[in-house]
Design a protein around this motif. Structure first.
Motif, PDB file in Angstrom:
ATOM      1  N   ASP A 384       0.826  -1.205   0.000  1.00  0.00           N
ATOM      2  CA  ASP A 384       0.000   0.000   0.000  1.00  0.00           C
ATOM      3  C   ASP A 384       0.861   1.257   0.000  1.00  0.00           C
ATOM      4  N   ARG A 387       1.843   1.775  -3.489  1.00  0.00           N
ATOM      5  CA  ARG A 387       0.700   2.307  -4.238  1.00  0.00           C
ATOM      6  C   ARG A 387       0.575   3.811  -4.034  1.00  0.00           C
ATOM      7  N   ALA A 388       0.714   4.236  -2.763  1.00  0.00           N
ATOM      8  CA  ALA A 388       0.599   5.663  -2.466  1.00  0.00           C
ATOM      9  C   ALA A 388       1.729   6.451  -3.117  1.00  0.00           C
ATOM     10  N   GLY A 391       1.011   7.115  -6.602  1.00  0.00           N
ATOM     11  CA  GLY A 391      -0.177   7.914  -6.847  1.00  0.00           C
ATOM     12  C   GLY A 391      -1.351   7.127  -7.396  1.00  0.00           C
ATOM     13  N   LEU A 392      -1.423   5.822  -7.119  1.00  0.00           N
ATOM     14  CA  LEU A 392      -2.511   4.988  -7.626  1.00  0.00           C
ATOM     15  C   LEU A 392      -3.745   5.097  -6.732  1.00  0.00           C
ATOM     16  N   ASP A 393      -4.894   4.899  -7.311  1.00  0.00           N
ATOM     17  CA  ASP A 393      -6.173   5.018  -6.628  1.00  0.00           C
ATOM     18  C   ASP A 393      -6.329   3.896  -5.607  1.00  0.00           C
ATOM     19  N   ALA A 394      -6.566   4.280  -4.333  1.00  0.00           N
ATOM     20  CA  ALA A 394      -6.680   3.290  -3.262  1.00  0.00           C
ATOM     21  C   ALA A 394      -7.900   2.389  -3.424  1.00  0.00           C
ATOM     22  N   GLU A 395      -8.963   2.912  -4.003  1.00  0.00           N
ATOM     23  CA  GLU A 395     -10.168   2.088  -4.178  1.00  0.00           C
ATOM     24  C   GLU A 395      -9.986   1.081  -5.309  1.00  0.00           C
ATOM     25  N   ARG A 396      -9.261   1.473  -6.324  1.00  0.00           N
ATOM     26  CA  ARG A 396      -9.058   0.567  -7.454  1.00  0.00           C
ATOM     27  C   ARG A 396      -7.965  -0.455  -7.151  1.00  0.00           C
ATOM     28  N   TYR A 397      -6.984  -0.040  -6.366  1.00  0.00           N
ATOM     29  CA  TYR A 397      -5.861  -0.929  -6.031  1.00  0.00           C
ATOM     30  C   TYR A 397      -5.773  -1.067  -4.510  1.00  0.00           C
ATOM     31  N   PRO A 398      -6.685  -1.787  -3.905  1.00  0.00           N
ATOM     32  CA  PRO A 398      -6.689  -1.889  -2.441  1.00  0.00           C
ATOM     33  C   PRO A 398      -5.715  -2.961  -1.932  1.00  0.00           C
TER      34      PRO A 398
END
Length: 465
Positions: A384, A387-388, A391-398
Motif C-alpha cells: 500500500d 501504491r501511495a 499515486g494509484l487510486d486506493a479504491e481501485r488498487y486496495p
C-alpha cells in the motif's frame, strides 16, 4: 532439510507429485543431494550435517526416496561425528592493502554481517572497533552478533538507519565489512553510501561484492579482526588515536541524538489515540527476559523493530532479511526449537500472520513457547505504501482495509488478545510472556494506524520496490 522423494524405480513415470527436487533446491542451499541406496544414507547424512555447520554454515537439502526411507539401515562401526573444529588464534596479519587502509583511516565504520553470528566470542569485534575507533553497525541479518549496548554501536545500516547514523556514514573515510554481502538494502535506501575504500572480509568467495573499490580478503572474519587488532596494538603511531578522538565524539553525539529521537517519539505517541508501535516496542523491551530472541518479518510496519534504538539488545533473527511473506512467522517455531531456553518473540504484520496461521495453530500444542506480536493494518502495508508513492487510486488498487477486524485464532494452547488500551499494554504482555513460559503460544493482535511508519523510512521517503 530432509525430504521424501519418488522411488528410483518410479522416476520418470509420472509418479505422484514427482519433481526434480534437487534441481529446484540446489540454487537455494549449500548442498543438495538425493540418496540412491540404503548404504548411502549414513555417509550422506554425515556429509549433509558437515556442510550445514560449515564454515561457512548454511542450509542443506537431503532427499530420501520412499524405497530408501522405508528400508532398514544398519549402522556398523563407531557412531559418526562431526569434524573437530580447529581454532586458530593468529598473530599480527602480514602487511597488505587491507591493513594499510585500516591504519590510514581516521573516520572508520565497521559493518557486521550475518556471517559473524556465533563468530564473535569474547567480543572480538567490539574490541577491534574500540582499537580502531570505529562506528559499529550491523546489517539486518547481522543484528545480534554484537553487543547493542556498546557505546560504539549505532544500529542497522542502510535503509533502517536513523538520520544521525546516516550522517556518520556520509562523513566516514573507510568501511570494513565483516562477513556480509553488501546487499542493496545495506548500501542504498536512504543512507548516502560514501565514495570511500571498502575493506571486505568473507570466508565465502560468493560473499565478496565486486561493486566496491578496496581490498577484498578471503578468509574467516574472526581471524581477520583478531589479527588486525593485534597489529594495531603493536602499532606505535600515537597520532592514530589522537586523530580518531574527534570521530569518537561524533559517534557519541549521534548516539545521543538517536536516543533523544526515541524519547521525543514516545512523548508524541502518548498524545495519540491507540497503541503506537514505538510504545509497543518499548513495552516489549521492558518486559523481556534473558536470554531472548526477536524474530522479525520485513513488512512496512514491523520494520520498526529494525530501528535502533527503538529496539535494543537481545538476539535477533531475520530469516532472510527480505523475507517471503510469513516465513519469519513460521521460522519462529524453528527458533524456539533450536533455542528452547530463550524467550522467543515474533514481531510480524497481519499479512504475515495470516500466511503462517495454519503452521502456528497446528504446531502450538507440541511446539509452543512463542509470543506472536501482530501489527494489524488490515492487509499489506508495504504494497500500500508503494501504491501511495506511485499515486494509484486506493479504491481501485486496495492492499489494506483500515479498520478491518484482526484475524481470530483460538485453541486451548493459544493465549489470544486484541490490545487497544495503552494503560493495559504492559500487563497484557507480561501475561502473554507467562503463558509462553509454560509452553503455550501467545498471540497479541495490535491494531495500528496506517501512518505509523518507522522514522528512517518516513523521513527518507524511500520505499524500495
Amino acid at each position: 532439510m530432509l525430504a521424501a522423494g519418488v522411488p528410483e524405480r518410479r522416476r520418470g513415470s509420472g509418479g505422484f507429485q514427482e519433481l526434480d527436487q534437487v534441481a529446484v533446491t540446489a540454487p537455494l542451499v549449500r548442498w543438495a543431494h538425493r540418496v540412491g541406496h540404503p548404504d548411502r544414507v549414513v555417509p550422506a547424512t554425515v556429509t549433509a550435517l558437515t556442510r550445514a555447520v560449515g564454515p561457512p554454515p548454511g542450509p542443506v537439502y537431503l532427499e530420501i526416496p520412499d524405497d530408501v526411507r522405508t528400508a532398514e539401515i544398519l549402522l556398523t562401526g563407531p557412531q559418526p561425528t562431526l569434524p573437530e573444529p580447529l581454532i586458530l588464534e593468529p598473530g599480527p596479519v602480514s602487511p597488505g592493502p587491507a591493513l594499510e587502509a585500516i591504519r590510514a583511516s581516521r573516520r572508520p565504520v565497521v559493518l557486521v554481517g550475518g556471517g559473524m553470528r556465533h563468530r564473535n566470542a569474547d567480543g572480538v569485534v567490539e574490541r577491534f572497533a574500540e582499537r580502531l575507533g570505529a562506528a559499529l553497525f550491523t546489517t539486518a541479518s547481522g543484528r545480534g552478533a554484537v553487543d547493542e549496548r556498546h557505546p560504539l554501536f549505532c544500529g542497522v545500516a542502510g535503509l533502517y538507519a536513523a538520520a544521525p547514523a546516516r550522517a556518520l556514514w556520509s562523513a566516514c573515510d573507510l568501511v570494513v565489512s565483516l562477513a556480509g554481502r553488501l546487499e542493496e538494502t545495506v548500501v542504498e535506501g536512504g543512507t548516502p553510501w560514501p565514495p570511500v575504500t571498502v575493506v571486505q572480509v568473507n570466508i565465502d568467495p560468493g560473499g565478496l561484492s565486486a561493486e566496491f573499490s578496496g581490498p577484498r580478503v578471503l578468509g574467516d572474519a574472526r581471524h581477520a579482526v583478531l589479527g588486525w587488532t593485534r597489529a594495531l596494538d603493536e602499532d606505535r603511531k600515537s597520532e592514530h588515536a589522537d586523530a580518531t578522538e574527534t570521530w569518537a565524539n561524533k559517534i557519541a553525539v549521534a548516539r545521543k541524538a538517536m536516543s533523544l529521537e526515541v524519547k521525543a517519539e514516545l512523548v508524541r505517541a502518548a498524545t495519540l489515540p491507540g497503541i503506537r508501535i514505538a510504545e509497543l516496542l518499548a513495552a516489549l523491551d521492558a518486559t523481556a527476559g534473558e536470554p531472548r530472541v526477536l524474530v522479525q518479518e520485513n513488512g512496512l510496519q514491523d520494520m520498526w523493530s529494525y530501528c535502533f534504538p527503538f529496539h535494543i539488545g537481545g538476539g535477533s533473527i531475520v530469516p532472510s532479511e527480505q523475507t517471503p511473506l510469513g516465513f519469519g512467522a513460521a521460522a519462529a517455531i524453528g527458533v524456539k526449537r533450536a533455542a528452547p531456553d530463550h524467550e522467543v518473540t515474533a514481531f510480524i504484520g497481519d499479512g504475515a500472520f495470516l500466511a503462517a496461521r495454519a503452521d502456528i495453530t497446528v504446531t502450538a500444542p507440541a511446539h509452543g513457547g512463542v509470543l506472536y506480536v501482530v501489527l494489524c493494518n488490515g492487509g499489506y502495508g508495504w504494497l500500500d505504501a508503494q501504491r501511495a508513492r506511485l499515486g494509484l487510486d486506493a479504491e481501485r488498487y486496495p492492499f489494506t482495509r483500515p479498520g478491518a477486524p484482526p484475524p481470530v485464532v483460538d485453541g486451548s494452547d493459544i493465549h489470544y488478545r486484541v490490545l487497544r488500551d495503552k494503560d493495559a499494554l504492559t500487563d497484557e504482555i507480561l501475561a502473554a510472556r507467562r503463558f509462553c513460559s509454560q509452553g503455550g503460544t501467545a498471540v497479541l493482535m495490535v491494531p495500528v494506524a496506517p501512518d505509523d511508519i518507522a522514522p528512517p523510512l518516513r523521513d527518507a521517503g524511500v520505499i524500495p520496490q
